[in-house]
Design an enzyme around this catalytic site. Structure first.
Site, mmCIF file in Angstrom:
data_model
loop_
_atom_site.group_PDB
_atom_site.id
_atom_site.type_symbol
_atom_site.label_atom_id
_atom_site.label_comp_id
_atom_site.label_asym_id
_atom_site.label_seq_id
_atom_site.Cartn_x
_atom_site.Cartn_y
_atom_site.Cartn_z
ATOM 1 N N ASP A 134 0.869 -1.167 0.000
ATOM 2 C CA ASP A 134 0.000 0.000 0.000
ATOM 3 C C ASP A 134 0.914 1.228 0.000
ATOM 4 O O ASP A 134 2.123 1.110 0.260
ATOM 5 C CB ASP A 134 -0.873 -0.030 1.259
ATOM 6 N N ASP A 178 -0.044 5.221 1.089
ATOM 7 C CA ASP A 178 -0.231 6.089 2.256
ATOM 8 C C ASP A 178 -0.335 5.273 3.539
ATOM 9 O O ASP A 178 -1.185 4.376 3.649
ATOM 10 C CB ASP A 178 -1.502 6.934 2.099
#
Length: 217
Positions: free
Chosen positions: A8, A10
């Protein structure tokens, strides 16, 4: 055997918390709506922007939600183009990516960011060349739908059993578990370790050394 590690963005690769929260507050203000609680904003990080705004405006009108989405896009882009956007890589992440790459791992990203935002972020930190597959929210259903992760597997030709998903939210963990990909949580993002473990993560790393060990298991 070729192995794939999908990250991922953020809350996992980069610390974009301040930028996300401040932009969302300004987007609500742009339509004259009171800003959401910051904790509520953080809880939606990882979702696609329209779905995040929908969760923050459950009782709002659809026309207002659309206006917030457009205001967020406009404001975030303005901040990025001005050079004021601050999304630092977490300490040690660049070195971890380099070690995995040198050891033959394929690397990828599956994120709620737009494609443009993702590429800009990785270019800024000089790490985009490390990644074999990049997938943002523009082209897929929002997490926890596994479409982005499925696309990463298809593009690299790696089986689910030989891949791992690394993320900081239950959306990342559910996405991986739904298609039989091993899921690892990180403790420096937006959801608590207990939530990540409850969603199916095999472990939650609190340091880069712990993360590397879990990835290589």
């Amino acid at each position: 055997m070729t192995r794939l590690a999908v990250f991922d963005c953020d809350g996992t690769l980069v610390d974009g918390q301040a930028a996300v929260c401040e932009t969302m507050e300004r987007a609500f203000g742009a339509i004259g709506a009171p800003p959401p609680d910051r904790n509520a904003i953080r809880r939606t990080v990882g979702l696609s922007l329209p779905l995040a705004v929908r969760q923050l405006m459950i009782d709002g009108r659809e026309v207002d939600r659309l206006q917030v989405v457009e205001a967020y896009k406009r404001l975030f882009r303005k901040t990025r183009l001005s050079g004021a956007l601050h999304e630092p890589l977490f300490d040690g992440m660049a070195d971890l990516l380099e070690r995995l790459h040198e050891d033959g791992w394929l690397l990828g990203v599956a994120t709620g960011k737009s494609d443009r935002g993702l590429h800009s972020c990785l270019d800024t930190h000089g790490v985009k060349h490390r990644f074999a597959t990049l997938h943002g929210a523009d082209r897929y259903p929002s997490k926890p739908h596994p479409a982005m992760l499925e696309a990463a597997l298809a593009e690299t030709g790696v089986d689910a059993a030989d891949a791992v998903m690394i993320g900081d939210t239950v959306f990342d963990i559910h996405m991986a578990c739904d298609i039989g990909v091993r899921a690892i949580g990180v403790g420096w993002g937006y959801h608590e370790a207990e939530e990540l473990l409850g969603a199916g993560a095999v472990g939650v790393a609190q340091t880069m050394d712990e993360l590397e060990k879990l990835i290589r298991e």
